[in-house]
Scaffold this active site. Structure first.
Site, mmCIF file in Angstrom:
data_model
loop_
_atom_site.group_PDB
_atom_site.id
_atom_site.type_symbol
_atom_site.label_atom_id
_atom_site.label_comp_id
_atom_site.label_asym_id
_atom_site.label_seq_id
_atom_site.Cartn_x
_atom_site.Cartn_y
_atom_site.Cartn_z
ATOM 1 N N HIS A 160 25.774 47.608 35.422
ATOM 2 C CA HIS A 160 24.645 48.075 36.233
ATOM 3 C C HIS A 160 23.287 47.829 35.583
ATOM 4 O O HIS A 160 22.336 48.573 35.828
ATOM 5 C CB HIS A 160 24.788 49.572 36.551
ATOM 6 C CG HIS A 160 25.955 49.902 37.411
ATOM 7 N ND1 HIS A 160 26.266 51.195 37.785
ATOM 8 C CD2 HIS A 160 26.914 49.116 37.975
ATOM 9 C CE1 HIS A 160 27.357 51.195 38.534
ATOM 10 N NE2 HIS A 160 27.769 49.938 38.664
ATOM 11 N N ASP A 202 38.350 45.377 38.626
ATOM 12 C CA ASP A 202 36.961 45.862 38.603
ATOM 13 C C ASP A 202 36.674 46.522 37.264
ATOM 14 O O ASP A 202 35.991 47.537 37.194
ATOM 15 C CB ASP A 202 36.704 46.832 39.761
ATOM 16 C CG ASP A 202 35.232 47.240 39.857
ATOM 17 O OD1 ASP A 202 34.374 46.485 39.336
ATOM 18 O OD2 ASP A 202 34.942 48.307 40.431
ATOM 19 N N HIS A 240 35.409 43.814 44.244
ATOM 20 C CA HIS A 240 34.280 44.031 45.171
ATOM 21 C C HIS A 240 33.230 42.954 45.004
ATOM 22 O O HIS A 240 32.920 42.522 43.897
ATOM 23 C CB HIS A 240 33.692 45.445 45.047
ATOM 24 C CG HIS A 240 32.968 45.747 43.774
ATOM 25 N ND1 HIS A 240 31.632 45.437 43.586
ATOM 26 C CD2 HIS A 240 33.367 46.347 42.626
ATOM 27 C CE1 HIS A 240 31.245 45.841 42.387
ATOM 28 N NE2 HIS A 240 32.282 46.385 41.775
ATOM 29 N N GLU A 273 31.001 48.518 47.499
ATOM 30 C CA GLU A 273 31.644 49.437 46.549
ATOM 31 C C GLU A 273 30.603 50.209 45.761
ATOM 32 O O GLU A 273 30.803 51.381 45.421
ATOM 33 C CB GLU A 273 32.551 48.651 45.588
ATOM 34 C CG GLU A 273 33.351 49.516 44.619
ATOM 35 C CD GLU A 273 32.614 49.824 43.319
ATOM 36 O OE1 GLU A 273 33.028 50.754 42.595
ATOM 37 O OE2 GLU A 273 31.613 49.148 43.008
ATOM 38 N N GLU A 274 29.488 49.566 45.432
ATOM 39 C CA GLU A 274 28.491 50.200 44.568
ATOM 40 C C GLU A 274 27.718 51.309 45.256
ATOM 41 O O GLU A 274 27.046 52.095 44.596
ATOM 42 C CB GLU A 274 27.493 49.147 44.054
ATOM 43 C CG GLU A 274 28.097 48.038 43.208
ATOM 44 C CD GLU A 274 28.581 48.509 41.851
ATOM 45 O OE1 GLU A 274 28.646 49.735 41.630
ATOM 46 O OE2 GLU A 274 28.902 47.657 41.010
#
Length: 482
Positions: free
Chosen positions: A428, A350, A275, A322-323
């Site tokens: 993140h 990923d 992604h 995707e997030e």
């Protein structure tokens, strides 16, 4: 053509395919590995990653930064010497703006501490300068349920201990919804990470459609433990917090799709993917800049070596969003679900691009035997492991595994040495930047693994054999990494 489990792939054909992998592709695999690790392809994936991250920074869903980066990547992949069919394919994505967030401990002592709003949180009440309330700390959901009558009007702090991401992430993804139904006015979630240097780790969270929407943010492990100790001593914890997040209308984005078109059977496809978007707090070098760049570089390596055109098309997809709402993977599924029988395998990276150890795989035993034969060609990279589906991390492909159309498509994901203890130290967070995470040498090796698998699987005499539809339980537990 597709072979199904128990059908046309007899012992003679299996032996022939196995022999052809070793005889036909061992030299090609060595060329790819040498080119990526010692030759002109060395460090190129990493250099491309550095340039992308430095040039655009974060690539968050719905932003101009993401769309500018998509334009850049489409242009990069469209260089004439690559001879790829490159396009942007539309996808609708959500848009949320973080804005400001701050917090202060009022009692038992004054202390300003860092918070980071969780994805798609609402803000604190707009008619108040800040939200102020007593806080209560829970280590587990079970503790909260036992003391649910004490929650009304309070800020709930979840001080969960990291075990695995799959076990611990629900505190972030559902904590606000669970506490909100008992009257909590906000939640603060201990960051989902095994270790901390006062780092905050954001991520997606979900409200119940019919339930209250309360502000929710992550806090550091250090502050979460501090508040837990204060509560253990019987001290009253009072917190002020302010957040002015906004949820805005959906925007149009694009998946980046590049086809290295096959020769004999171009309608059949081997998919490699990752992604392209990131959270808004970092450039996402690890999540998932490395994953998409080894895919781009794998296509470049195959072209540079002037390998014979493979039978099938190798399709690279860099998914958008995707997030956030998985808008890219949903759009890709809707566009290509009618062609599900044409995908020999779908693969995603990923889970980091540290030193590769192999491929996690879901599929028939016949297909696994072919994957195992290919893996033996990666021995010098130490990447011979063929993991099972419990190790599969492919969030953009989960929609296929749980669908009627794609439930028996073979699936793969890159295995690497990072492991959860390392990967989730950066995940993140503002620390997910080049220089902190994977190295150029590690990405060289990952690129080689990706290129070897992609090329051989696209050039095999047959598509990977599938399990018979109906023999597989479709609803695999997804590895949500949002």
């Amino acid at each position: 053509y597709v072979l199904e489990f128990g059908a046309a792939m007899d012992a003679h054909l299996k032996k022939r395919v196995s022999r052809s992998i070793h005889e036909k592709y061992s030299s090609i695999a060595s060329q790819i590995i040498d080119y990526c690790t010692k030759g002109d392809g060395r460090n190129r994936a990493y250099d491309r990653l550095v340039l992308l991250c430095d040039k655009f920074g974060s690539r968050f869903s719905g932003t101009q930064q993401l769309e500018g980066a998509i334009d850049y990547m489409i242009s990069d992949l469209s260089k004439p010497e690559l001879s790829l069919n490159v396009r942007g394919e539309d996808a609708m994505v959500s848009l949320w703006v973080r804005n400001e967030a701050r917090a202060k401990l009022v009692t038992p002592r004054e202390y300003s501490f860092d918070i980071m709003a969780l994805g798609y949180s609402v803000g604190t009440p707009r008619d108040q300068e800040y939200l102020e309330a007593e806080a209560i700390v829970f280590d587990t959901f079970d503790e909260m349920e036992q003391q649910k009558d004490e929650i009304f009007g309070k800020i709930v702090i979840f001080n969960e201990t990291f075990t695995t991401y799959e076990e611990t992430a629900p505190y972030r993804t559902t904590g606000a919804a669970r506490a909100g139904k008992y009257g909590a006015v906000a939640t603060l979630i201990r960051s989902i990470t095994p270790k901390s240097l006062y780092t905050l780790h954001t991520g997606y969270q979900y409200y119940d459609a019919a339930g209250p929407k309360i502000p929710t943010a992550c806090i550091t492990i250090e502050d979460s433990l501090l508040f837990a100790r204060m509560q253990e001593r019987g001290e009253t914890i009072t917190i002020q917090m302010f957040m002015n997040c906004e949820n805005l209308p959906d925007q149009k984005s694009r998946n980046i799709v590049a086809d290295l078109e096959g020769g004999q059977n171009p309608e059949e496809v081997v998919l490699i993917s990752g992604h392209f978007d990131t959270w808004d707090v970092s450039a996402g070098a690890l999540d998932d800049g490395g994953g998409v760049m080894i895919g781009a570089e794998a296509l470049s390596v195959i072209r540079d070596l002037n390998l014979l055109t493979p039978r099938r098309t190798i399709r690279l997809c860099m998914f958008t969003a995707e997030e956030t709402n998985l808008g890219g993977s949903t759009a890709f599924f809707e566009r290509y679900k009618s062609e599900a029988d044409k995908f020999s395998i779908m693969m995603e990276s990923d889970d980091g691009t540290f030193s590769p150890t192999g491929l996690a795989f879901k599929g028939s035993e016949e297909a696994r035997s072919i994957i195992t034969e290919i893996s033996l060609l990666l021995e010098e990279l130490g990447a011979t492991k063929v993991g099972d589906e419990t190790e599969l991390v492919a969030p953009d492909l989960d929609i296929w595994s749980s669908s009627e159309e794609g439930s028996n498509i073979p699936m793969g994901s890159l295995l690497n040495s990072g492991g959860q203890d390392l990967y989730f130290q950066y995940h993140h967070s503002r620390a997910d930047e080049v220089g902190n995470t994977q190295t150029a040498e590690e990405m060289n090796r990952c690129t080689a693994v990706w290129a070897v698998y992609a090329y051989i699987l696209a050039d095999l005499e047959v598509m990977l054999p599938r399990e018979v539809v109906g023999q597989r339980k479709r609803a695999l537990k997804p590895h949500v990494r949002c």
